[in-house]
Structure formats: structure tokens, C-alpha cells
Motif scaffolding. Structure first.
Motif, PDB file in Angstrom:
ATOM      1  N   ASP A   1       0.825  -1.210   0.000  1.00 35.64           N
ATOM      2  CA  ASP A   1       0.000   0.000   0.000  1.00 35.64           C
ATOM      3  C   ASP A   1       0.856   1.256   0.000  1.00 35.64           C
ATOM      4  OD1 ASP A   1      -2.488   1.167  -0.158  1.00 35.64           O
ATOM      5  OD2 ASP A   1      -2.672   1.462   1.995  1.00 35.64           O
TER       6      ASP A   1
ATOM      7  N   ARG B   1      -5.388   1.787  -7.024  1.00 32.54           N
ATOM      8  CA  ARG B   1      -5.725   0.433  -6.564  1.00 32.54           C
ATOM      9  C   ARG B   1      -6.620   0.568  -5.336  1.00 32.54           C
ATOM     10  NH1 ARG B   1      -0.153  -0.006  -7.776  1.00 32.54           N
ATOM     11  NH2 ARG B   1       0.208  -1.373  -9.558  1.00 32.54           N
ATOM     12  N   PRO B   2      -7.374  -0.476  -4.971  1.00 30.41           N
ATOM     13  CA  PRO B   2      -8.222  -0.362  -3.772  1.00 30.41           C
ATOM     14  C   PRO B   2      -7.382  -0.334  -2.498  1.00 30.41           C
ATOM     15  CG  PRO B   2      -8.832  -2.298  -5.115  1.00 30.41           C
ATOM     16  CD  PRO B   2      -7.536  -1.778  -5.645  1.00 30.41           C
ATOM     17  N   GLU B   3      -7.912   0.270  -1.474  1.00 30.94           N
ATOM     18  CA  GLU B   3      -7.279   0.259  -0.155  1.00 30.94           C
ATOM     19  C   GLU B   3      -7.302  -1.196   0.350  1.00 30.94           C
ATOM     20  OE1 GLU B   3      -6.857   0.129   3.965  1.00 30.94           O
ATOM     21  OE2 GLU B   3      -8.814  -0.202   3.034  1.00 30.94           O
ATOM     22  N   PRO B   4      -6.163  -1.692   0.878  1.00 32.32           N
ATOM     23  CA  PRO B   4      -6.049  -3.130   1.178  1.00 32.32           C
ATOM     24  C   PRO B   4      -7.028  -3.706   2.204  1.00 32.32           C
ATOM     25  CG  PRO B   4      -3.878  -2.111   1.164  1.00 32.32           C
ATOM     26  CD  PRO B   4      -4.878  -1.005   1.037  1.00 32.32           C
ATOM     27  N   ILE B   5      -7.323  -3.011   3.280  1.00 31.20           N
ATOM     28  CA  ILE B   5      -8.224  -3.623   4.276  1.00 31.20           C
ATOM     29  C   ILE B   5      -9.638  -3.735   3.713  1.00 31.20           C
ATOM     30  CG2 ILE B   5      -9.267  -3.387   6.562  1.00 31.20           C
ATOM     31  CD1 ILE B   5      -6.722  -2.490   7.650  1.00 31.20           C
ATOM     32  N   THR B   6     -10.048  -2.707   2.988  1.00 32.22           N
ATOM     33  CA  THR B   6     -11.348  -2.743   2.330  1.00 32.22           C
ATOM     34  C   THR B   6     -11.416  -3.955   1.397  1.00 32.22           C
ATOM     35  OG1 THR B   6     -11.174  -0.330   2.331  1.00 32.22           O
ATOM     36  CG2 THR B   6     -12.976  -1.276   1.071  1.00 32.22           C
ATOM     37  N   LEU B   7     -10.379  -4.106   0.574  1.00 35.04           N
ATOM     38  CA  LEU B   7     -10.348  -5.199  -0.393  1.00 35.04           C
ATOM     39  C   LEU B   7     -10.290  -6.572   0.288  1.00 35.04           C
ATOM     40  CD1 LEU B   7     -10.106  -6.416  -3.197  1.00 35.04           C
ATOM     41  CD2 LEU B   7      -7.685  -5.777  -3.210  1.00 35.04           C
TER      42      LEU B   7
ATOM     43  N   SER C   1     -11.232  -7.393   3.250  1.00 34.99           N
ATOM     44  CA  SER C   1     -12.498  -7.684   3.938  1.00 34.99           C
ATOM     45  C   SER C   1     -13.487  -8.272   2.944  1.00 34.99           C
ATOM     46  CB  SER C   1     -13.078  -6.404   4.552  1.00 34.99           C
ATOM     47  OG  SER C   1     -12.186  -5.872   5.497  1.00 34.99           O
TER      48      SER C   1
END
Lengths: 454, 454
Positions: free
Chosen positions: A58, A77-83, A85
Motif C-alpha cells: 500500500d 488500486r483499492p485500499e487493502p483492508i477494504t479489499l 475484507s
């Protein structure tokens, strides 16, 4: 009879591939970098391959130093925790490792998000702790300058203490759900952190129960001196970058040797170097793929990537000339170990700026292996059995193809050799990695005194 | 011929139910408050009922003012964005509204997480903007004191400006994915925010593409004077608490009347009061359920809840006596509108502390409707057709039963009356709510000048 030692595998999903030109590669799904269906397919492929975990990097900025590079590289790119989850809902076994920086976050939020992910995923969360190496990030968080390297590590260490303390807010059996006697929680099992430190004042307790894994797995990537010391004290996985067996062995012995003074054993920390595999049915096909990827690198994107990896702006220098004189290591305020690695590589092999960026445009300083599935398995085995690695973080050059090839051709070979699982054995990431579940601090004798109870 | 005006429904999932004694109620799955399977069932039930959105509240502290209440109430729940991300993978239509405070977060992170959720869910994200009313939260974020109410609103307004500015970092068609010509993004369509304000300095741009909905839907809950003004300028949904038709009508006219000065029309903002329905097959059964819930309230938990809602510690006062003299509204640094509502209610009806907490232990100041599905539909229709509401945020007393009853018995009645959809008509939350997709600031004439382009 103990089972043969098993290697660990992470699937490092840099979309649409680790190579800076991945998005231009045929069949790479470049337009899907924000689509859930793309990530779902990748996650399920990794799980089919019995990977221990998905791993997401990230960053908190779009670098605008190299204007052309913005149009030539993947900046969104998507934020990792959101992705992760979201991915937790469509996978059952694979671990979910998200990178979150200690430099631009608050420990309460970080503790809470990982605790939540750990509960929702049934014990599959891992936190890759980084201190951020990109100075542009500071400008997005009310700061003029990036925090100094040494201060970032001081902050990181305290940050980690606060987070693990908050994870222990409740003992494992604090919740009773006793409807009859109106006892939802046994409050004698609630511990208020009352942390007052140099960087943070955090009262606690956390409003999430103790995570399924006790603590989500802690990963670190720093290989500098303060990075190694922090890892030896607190990390359970180190993700690291080495080019040669000898360097990797040296690092492995060095870090493992630091564990004892923190009361930790050899197996409490898994060392997983990054590996960038270019897989072909023949060695020649693999080399052709590599050449094709190099050919697709836009020049500005290559210079931009190299500049950010060595924390030094190379754009004013002739691309077919040598590296200019670089600052001393002490002056570098980015990733110090990566700086040294790349500087040494260019000197050792006499590389021009172009040759160096071509060289690192995929693996970014990690180990590149180009060959057939058998050759790749050989090389992984070599490091694994010779005290250089406990496993590897696999960095597919392009996606989904690079991951699918690894799962379909390299994993079965590792399984044939008895080096890698054929089924998941545990239910949590910790189980699968062979890491102990940490006892609650109030119930372990070591740190009970540092906990103030309500 | 225009279609009959349709009401909007949110499913406000406070687990295991809105009533403070919900967890003690028979059949309530109290031990499941951190289990994904529980939330998956709730989300899919809401989607079966064609709800516009799931709505999750949030807070950043376990209040320890009332020690007994800790053992008697539910203090642990998943963090909303983590949970809604996971739920996005197992639903297709229902909107995903997460509460996130502007007082203890950074706009870059908030912009990024909602943009990520919006992409991963195909345009279903909504942000419930709150300024935090619980002073205990400050102590978890390096602060001794809670920020003053007026300053919280100043900060919130600037925070929102930064977030919406970051969502517009990239124009909608900025990404080309042109492999042949090495153009991933058209950088003339990248806009760097360069925000320098009273509270925040944020350079941008955001490293996520413009959200599917342009901007995720913005929800606000504040009903104080600064809350109303902020909502009139920026909110697309107001979640609000009113007991009587007259109050709700007054508020509806008041807020809708403020829209024009910000260049907004009547339909750009949906007003959705909270409704706490206790549903029985007969009115008598509904009243019995209510009595059962009241009987299950542990006394300390009741006093604690009431104290936090009015931002005043009632524990030293006799529980069967009247409310003590309360401070003037100007001195209140919590939720100001809720303070006034509860104080007025106690005075109007001459309630003791116990009677007041019993009264609000479910609906918490929102409208309570106790009766048959027909009676509940009548009451919703009454507010909806008489200028008091555009829809409702439904607050089930206990879960999953309270939501299932609403979906199985009240929703069909609303559908029979032509007041509520029988199928989702759009693909995004915005479509379903009938809200316009905001034009990018660089392409709309109004605010193009405030954007600095690269």
C-alpha cells in the motif's frame, strides 16, 4: 516422526502484475484494477494453490515527480483492508495480509480494523507493518516533510506496543452472553491500556473482542538495522529482498540470532524473501516473456520507478550512462536497505540507468527466477533447504496469468517434493503458518505487570 | 405519467438489536455480534426486503463511566467499513452506509476507503458523516478533551470539502488502458487538490479512480443549527430523530427550505427519520414484546444509556425521581439536538429517570411504533404523505427477528400500497435513491475555478 519441514507461500498481489509494464502485457486485465471480480478470481486461484496468504502492499500518494510516468503506470488500486475484507467473504482458508503504515495512522483505528477483519474472516488477518518510504505521503497528511527514518522506527515500535495492548483489552473468555443473569461480559476480564508514551496517549479499551488469533499475524519488511531489531522483537514474518543465496543466508542467520534475547525461538519468526518468477514451458519461452516485458517498459516509467526505489531523482541524468554519485546511506530517508541493494547491484555489474531499471522493473530488487516450473521449484528448494528462507512471497509479473501458472505448474512440483501442503491443515492463518497463538498478557506471567486492570 | 412517489428504507443494523436489552431477548443471537455469518444473513434479509441500504453506526470507545453497564451491554462490534466491505461480496443491490467521524480521522484515508468500497461494490457506498458525541473517544486519540461542538462542525465542513475534492482527483474518463500507446491514464484528467485550510493541508491526488457513483452518497445525522446548515449544503440523506408528526414536518420544511440558497433542489436531499418498530401479529402481542424488553433492561445499563444520550451523568440521582436540573444547551458538548429532545420529553410527560430510560432504551429518542404490520405501515405512510419524511431508517429492536418481521410483513404491505419498490430499479445506491450523480468539478461550471489542474 516429525513431518518434513514445509515452506510457506504468500501471493503478493500487485495488480495488474509486479512488472512495471505488466499492464501492457497481452492478456493482462489492466482495466480491472478496481473490480472486485478480478480480485475474487485471484484470491480463489491462490486458495486453490493452498497459499498461506494473500499479501497487499500500500501507499498513500500518487507520485507526481515524473509527470510522464503518471500516464504510463498504474497509480490507482483499492485500499487493502477494504479489499481483503471483501475477499474474506469469498474465501475460506487463505490468510489476508494488509500493509498499513505506522507513520500516517492512529493505533486505535489500526487495532480495531485488524481485530474486525480477524473476527469476520475466522482468524485469517495479518498486518504488514511499514513506516512509509515515500516522502509525497506526508503532504497528504498535514505535514511538510516526511518523518526521519530513525523517528519512523521509534514511532513504529511504540505504535505496535499500543496495538498489541489494545488487542488484549478483553481476555479470550471475557464474553459470557448470559441472558438469565444479565452478564454480557465479565468486566474483571476487561483491561484498560492507559498507554502514555512518547508518540501516543491511548486510554483504551478496544471496542472489539480479542481477535480469533489472539493477535493477527505481524509482518515486517524493513531490513535496515532498526528494521531488523524491531522485527526480531515483534515480527512473525519478515518479507525481505535478496538477490543471492549468500546474502539471504547471512540475513537469515543474523535475524534468527537476534530472537533469543527477546525470549523468542527460531520458529517464532518466518523469513520469506520475495520471488519474482517468470514461468515458461521451456526456459527459452520464459526468457522471451522477460524480453517482451522489458521491451514494454515506457522509459519515464522505468526512471520513475528506479528513482523512487533508491530515493533519488535520476531524471536529470543520461539514461544510457552510469548511475551518478549517490548520497551516503546516512542521508537517505527512504528505504535504506533497498538503496544499498540497488547501488551495489549497479556497481557490481556496471549497469547503466536503463539497464538497471530494466533489471528491477519487475522484481524491484527482489529475486527474479526465469525458467520452467522445475527450474523455479529447484531454486526455491535451494534457498529453503540451505538456511536462506522459511518460505517465499511470490510476486507474479502479470495477472492473472502469472499467478495461474505458478498455481498450476510450480505448486504441484513443490507438493510432489513434499515441500508444500496439499491441504490446509489449520483453520487460522497462524495454524497454517505454524505460529503459536499469543497468550493474553494478563494471563502470561511475562507482561502481566504492565497491564492496568479495571 | 410520473410514478407514484416511493419511500426509501434503510436497515439500521445495531447488533444484536437497537433495544439496550435486545441481547437478553429470547432468540436474539447475542453471541454472534462479531460473526460474519450473522451479518450475512441480516444483509441478505434486508436485500430480500428491497431496502435501499444497510446503515451502521460507530464509536471509538468503550465507555467506562458506568462499570456495571459494561457487563450489561454490548460494547463490541466490527468496524463498519471492514464489515460492509465483506458484505459487499455477498449482496448485489443493497447500499452500504458506514458511519465515520470527521473528528478522529484523516480525510485522505476516509476518501480512499469510501472510494474503494464504492468501486468494489459497484457503486453502493454511502458515508454517514458524524462529528462524534462521546468525550471518551478523545482519550483514544492522544487528546485530553473532546473538541467543542462548534469546532467539530467547522472541522467537519472542511473535512467534507477535502474528501469530495479528493474523490474528484481523476475525471470519470481519465483511464484509457491503451496498451499499444502506453497510456494507462490521461494525465490532463488528473487534478491535484492542493488544499490548504484551517484544519487540513492535503495535496492529493487520490490513488483511487473517481468512485462509480461520482461521490459515494453523503449522509448526516446532526439536527442542531450547524448540523442543519451543513446538511443543507452537503448532505444527500439526513438521518434524524423526531417523536411527533408536527416536529418532523417543521424540521422537514426547515431543512428543505435551506437548499435553494446552495443551488440545490427539493429532491437532492432525502430526509429519513429513524423508526423503531415493535411488530406483533396483534397489537396486544406487540405491547407484550415491548413490556418484555423493558423488563429485561438492567438498571445500570439504562442509566448509562440515558446519561450518554443527554451528555450528563445521572448516576448520582435517585432512579425513581425526576431528572435533576440539567445544564443550559450552550454548555452541552455532546449531541445537542438529542439533549433537547429528551429533556423536553421528560418535562412534557413528567417522567422519572427510570421511566425515561425505559422509554428510550429501544428507540433512543427516535420514533417508536408498536403494533401490527398494518398499523406500522399506516404510521409510516402518514409521515411520508404529510411532508414529514422521504423515507425511514428502520431500527429493529432485536435481531435477526425484528428485521425479518419487518421484511416479511411490513414491506409487503408498503408494496401493496404502491409506496415501496418491488424490484431494485437501478444498479447503484444513488440510482435506487433517485439522487443525481454529481458531475466532476472540472467539468461542471460551478466549481471549475476552485480546482488546480496539473
Amino acid at each position: 516422526m516429525s513431518e518434513k519441514r514445509q515452506l510457506r507461500l504468500g501471493a503478493f498481489l500487485m495488480t495488474p502484475g509486479h512488472h512495471v509494464a505488466a499492464w501492457r502485457y497481452p492478456d493482462t486485465e489492466a482495466s480491472q484494477v478496481l473490480s472486485f471480480s478480478f480480485y475474487k478470481k485471484l484470491a480463489q486461484t491462490a486458495e486453490r494453490g493452498k497459499f498461506d496468504m494473500l499479501f497487499l502492499a500500500d501507499g498513500y500518494a500518487v507520485s507526481e515527480k515524473f509527470p510522464e510516468a503518471i500516464s504510463q503506470t498504474v497509480t490507482v488500486r483499492p485500499e487493502p483492508i477494504t479489499l481483503l475484507s471483501a475477499l474474506s467473504a469469498v474465501t475460506e482458508h487463505v490468510g489476508l495480509a494488509a500493509t498499513v503504515s505506522t507513520t500516517y495512522n492512529e493505533p486505535f483505528h489500526v487495532a480495531r480494523k485488524f481485530a474486525s477483519l480477524d473476527h469476520l474472516s475466522g482468524g485469517r488477518a495479518a498486518w504488514n507493518v511499514v513506516t512509509s518510504a515515500n516522502p509525497a505521503e506526508a503532504l497528504n497528511f498535514n505535514k511538510d516533510n516526511h518523518l526521519l527514518h530513525s523517528l519512523r522506527y521509534e514511532r513504529a515500535e511504540e505504535f505496535l506496543n499500543v496495538v498489541t495492548g489494545l488487542w488484549d483489552s478483553w481476555e479470550d473468555d471475557a464474553f459470557q452472553y448470559d441472558k438469565e443473569n444479565a452478564v454480557f461480559a465479565d468486566r474483571s476480564k476487561l483491561h484498560t491500556l492507559n498507554h502514555k508514551g512518547e508518540w501516543f496517549t491511548v486510554r483504551g479499551p478496544l471496542n472489539v473482542a480479542r481477535p480469533v488469533q489472539g493477535h493477527p499475524v505481524v509482518i515486517q519488511a524493513g531490513s535496515s538495522e532498526p528494521g531488523k531489531e524491531l522485527a526480531a522483537r515483534t515480527a512473525e514474518i519478515i518479507f525481505t529482498a535478496w538477490q543471492t543465496l549468500e546474502e539471504a543466508q547471512y540475513f537469515y542467520r543474523d535475524v534468527k540470532g537476534r530472537l533469543a534475547k527477546y525470549g523468542r525461538s527460531h520458529d517464532d519468526l518466518k523469513i520469506m524473501p520475495g520471488v519474482f518468477p517468470i514461468i515458461g514451458r521451456t526456459e527459452e519461452e520464459a526468457r522471451e516473456k522477460k524480453a517482451k516485458l522489458e521491451e514494454l517498459i515506457p522509459q519515464e516509467a522505468g526512471i520513475s520507478l528506479l528513482s523512487s526505489l533508491i530515493s533519488f531523482d535520476l531524471s536529470p541524468y543520461p539514461v544510457d550512462g552510469p548511475l551518478p554519485d549517490l548520497p551516503e546511506l546516512e542521508q537517505v530517508n527512504g528505504g535504506k536497505s533497498r538503496f544499498t541493494l540497488l547501488k551495489d547491484l549497479a556497481e557490481r555489474e556496471g549497469l547503466t540507468i536503463r539497464k538497471l531499471y530494466q533489471r528491477i522493473a519487475g522484481a524491484r530488487g527482489h529475486r527474479e527466477i526465469v525458467g520452467t516450473p522445475l527450474q523455479i521449484a529447484d531454486q526455491l528448494e535451494e534457498w529453503f533447504v540451505n538456511g536462506a528462507a522459511d518460505g517465499f512471497n511470490i510476486m507474479p509479473p502479470y495477472l492473472p496469468g502469472g499467478l495461474e501458472d505458478f498455481v498450476d505448474h510450480v505448486v504441484p512440483e513443490l507438493q510432489r517434493r513434499g515441500l508444500f501442503r496439499t491441504e490446509y491443515s489449520g483453520t487460522t492463518l497462524r495454524d497454517n503458518l505454524g505460529l503459536k497463538r499469543p497468550a493474553h498478557s494478563a494471563t502470561s506471567t511475562v507482561s502481566a505487570l504492565s497491564q492496568a486492570s479495571v
